[in-house]
Design an enzyme around this catalytic site. Structure first.
Site, short mmCIF file in Angstrom:
data_model
loop_
_atom_site.label_atom_id
_atom_site.label_comp_id
_atom_site.label_asym_id
_atom_site.label_seq_id
_atom_site.Cartn_x
_atom_site.Cartn_y
_atom_site.Cartn_z
N GLN A 1 2.59 3.81 -5.96
CA GLN A 1 1.70 4.95 -6.17
C GLN A 1 1.66 5.40 -7.63
OE1 GLN A 1 -0.34 6.08 -3.93
NE2 GLN A 1 0.47 5.16 -2.07
N THR B 1 1.33 -21.31 -1.26
CA THR B 1 0.15 -21.45 -2.11
C THR B 1 -0.46 -20.08 -2.40
OG1 THR B 1 -0.33 -23.62 -1.19
CG2 THR B 1 -2.15 -22.47 -2.27
N HIS C 1 -4.21 -2.92 -3.62
CA HIS C 1 -5.20 -2.12 -2.91
C HIS C 1 -5.07 -0.62 -3.11
CE1 HIS C 1 -2.84 -0.90 0.84
NE2 HIS C 1 -2.02 -1.72 0.22
N CYS D 1 1.42 3.29 6.88
CA CYS D 1 2.17 2.08 7.23
C CYS D 1 3.08 2.32 8.44
CB CYS D 1 3.00 1.63 6.04
SG CYS D 1 1.99 1.27 4.59
N THR E 1 5.05 -4.53 0.24
CA THR E 1 6.14 -4.57 1.22
C THR E 1 6.96 -5.84 1.06
OG1 THR E 1 5.01 -3.17 2.84
CG2 THR E 1 6.68 -4.68 3.69
#
Length: 379
Positions: free
Chosen positions: A177, A235, A199, A319, A73
């Site tokens: 995807q 970071t 993920h 989402c 995102t």
């Protein structure tokens, strides 16, 4: 808390691969900041550099084209919001079935948005895209998903590349995807920027990447302290990035095995419910997902019953703050609201089995029998 026994929602997030877990544990044993020049910092920097190469190889990209972000995102927001500013875009062109991340980022630009329609199987209307590009006044940012997260429909990227590539317009591809499931060749293809995520391929949540061509190196959303060669400040999380890289290196997506599971489910659904509608059935699909509806069986009801049976599936995108509501993707495909309200998504991944597919079918058949009994229908 007892976790559900069967997980069939890999398009939302795939379980962590053992290799990714091991890489993360190794990284967590190290201390320091990857931007520090001392030995501790260099050790962390080495893990990040290794992961950058691993992600690049799976994406068909050059190592230097990989910019690590906090999620896909964020990567899409950087590409679209910052991209329209960098390239002085006059508008955004996207398909009506894009992921919410793309739709929200496009709205955030404040620029005029043109939506390209989908056909009944979820494929982009190429004639409409061609006409919009020809009629465009000024530069556009064109955002297209490669594989739809709900239906698994694969968009015709060679044709899209051929239409947008030769123009001065900017092309951004949501490949979340597609990554790890379809061969990518970012370095040699038309897109200026492309977003991928960890993920969805068995890596950790909380890390993604934006692939950028050299002319897009100045597209920045978070300036920060110069990390990622100045392209994304903050970071880096060496542990998450190491897990991302390990998942990319360990990726062994078996298209035939996934297709066999999908066919098993679709055949079973047609057996117990001949009236079932498989969304995108007439289009090329990535092969690991079944998006379907049985008229009269509301998705909220079915999901609750399946969850009680220890089976996790979805009604579409994960989402949307946990909401179960009508899918804008199915609406763009012309699916009536009543039928869309019955949609369920079953998606498979690296640890899915035929036994799990059969367990889902058995549980769903039980739900159908209960529904029919309440309505007084014959089994």
């Amino acid at each position: 808390m007892t976790r559900p026994a069967i997980y069939l929602d890999h398009n939302a997030a795939s379980p962590l691969l053992p290799a990714a877990r091991a890489a993360m544990v190794e990284a967590l044993e190290l201390v320091g900041n990857p931007s520090s020049v001392h030995g501790h910092g260099r050790a962390l920097r080495g893990l990040i550099d290794t992961a950058r190469g691993q992600v690049a190889r799976l994406a068909g990209a050059e190592r230097g084209q990989v910019v690590f972000t906090g999620s896909a995102t964020e990567a899409l927001t950087q590409a679209i919001v910052a991209g329209t500013k960098t390239f002085n875009s006059d508008g955004v062109l996207l398909t009506a079935g894009e992921h919410a991340a793309v739709l929200s980022a496009a709205s955030a630009t404040g620029l005029p948005i043109t939506r390209i329609g989908l056909d009944r199987d979820g494929r982009i209307d190429l004639a409409q895209l061609r006409a919009a590009l020809v009629a465009a006044e000024g530069n556009l940012l064109v955002a297209v998903h490669w594989v739809n997260n709900e239906t698994g429909v694969v968009q015709p990227m060679p044709e899209i590349n051929a239409l947008v590539g030769p123009t001065p317009h900017t092309l951004v591809v949501d490949a979340v995807q597609a990554f790890g499931r379809i061969p990518l060749d970012f370095a040699a293809s038309a897109p200026d920027m492309m977003a991928v995520s960890a993920h969805k391929i068995g890596g950790p949540a909380g890390v993604g990447a934006l692939l950028v061509k050299s002319h897009a190196d100045t597209v920045r959303l978070i300036p920060g302290g110069g990390q990622e060669l100045g392209r994304r400040g903050g970071t880096e999380s060496a542990a998450l990035i190491a897990g991302f890289g390990a998942a990319a290196a360990a990726n062994n997506y078996d298209a035939d095995a996934m297709r066999a599971l999908v066919e098993r489910v679709e055949t079973g659904l047609r057996r117990v419910a001949p009236e079932v509608v498989i969304f995108g059935a007439g289009a090329e699909r990535v092969g690991n997902v079944v998006d379907f509806a049985v008229p009269g069986v509301a998705s909220a009801t079915a999901m609750m019953a399946l969850d009680l049976a220890g089976i996790s599936v979805s009604s579409g995108s994960a989402c949307s703050s946990g909401k179960v509501g009508p899918s804008h993707v199915l609406a763009a495909m012309g699916v009536p609201p009543g039928l869309a309200g019955c949609a369920l998504r079953v998606s498979f991944g690296w640890n899915s089995t035929a036994e799990e597919a059969d367990a889902f079918l058995a549980a769903y058949e039980t739900i159908l029998l209960r529904q029919r009994a309440r309505r007084g229908e014959a089994a």
